[in-house]
Design an enzyme around this catalytic site. Structure first.
Site, PDB file in Angstrom:
ATOM      1  CB  CYS A  64      -0.992   0.044   1.167  1.00  0.00           C
ATOM      2  SG  CYS A  64      -2.322  -1.151   1.034  1.00  0.00           S
ATOM      3  CG  ASP A  65       3.482   4.543   1.233  1.00  0.00           C
ATOM      4  OD1 ASP A  65       3.289   5.185   0.182  1.00  0.00           O
ATOM      5  OD2 ASP A  65       4.011   5.048   2.238  1.00  0.00           O
ATOM      6  CG  LEU A  66       6.635  -0.588  -4.005  1.00  0.00           C
ATOM      7  CD1 LEU A  66       7.416  -1.240  -2.868  1.00  0.00           C
ATOM      8  CD2 LEU A  66       6.312  -1.621  -5.060  1.00  0.00           C
TER       9      LEU A  66
END
Length: 130
Positions: A64-66
């Site tokens: 969810c936050d690459l």
């Protein structure tokens, strides 16, 4: 993916201890005037990141936050990468947040606030590679 070495509780706070890594991709690029990597290095890094995303997908986990800030080099030679910071991550069937991912790497599903899957991480990877 970064290795958790130890964890404990201190004054009602969870403390996690991870392996020591080098700098993140964003800092590396910034120090090199955002010139990027040669094509061979990009292929090596992409293969490593795809392996990480495959590992997560098989376990029904969405990062969810690459983004470059959450991808660390393991050493000064820039041979290997590790994915870090699972603070926004979740299991596919237990999504806690409706608005995730950093702005420049945000997928269409998240922008439209519709249900998302682990494919949002693949979108982010495409943005990073570009």
């Amino acid at each position: 993916i970064v290795r958790l070495l130890e964890h404990n509780s201190f004054r009602q706070h969870q403390c996690f201890f991870f392996e020591l890594l080098h700098k993140d991709l964003f800092e590396y690029l910034k120090e090199n005037d955002f010139k990027g990597f040669d094509e061979d290095k990009i292929k090596i890094f992409t293969r490593q990141l795809l392996t990480s995303l495959d590992f997560l997908e098989k376990r029904n986990i969405i990062h969810c936050d690459l983004k470059p800030e959450n991808i660390l080099l393991t050493d000064k030679e820039c041979t290997n990468l590790k994915v870090v910071d699972f603070g926004s991550g979740c299991f596919c069937d237990k999504q806690v947040y409706t608005y995730v991912q950093s702005r420049f790497y945000r997928s269409t599903e998240v922008i439209l606030r519709i249900p998302y899957t682990e494919k949002v991480d693949m979108w982010s990877l495409g943005c990073i590679i570009a």
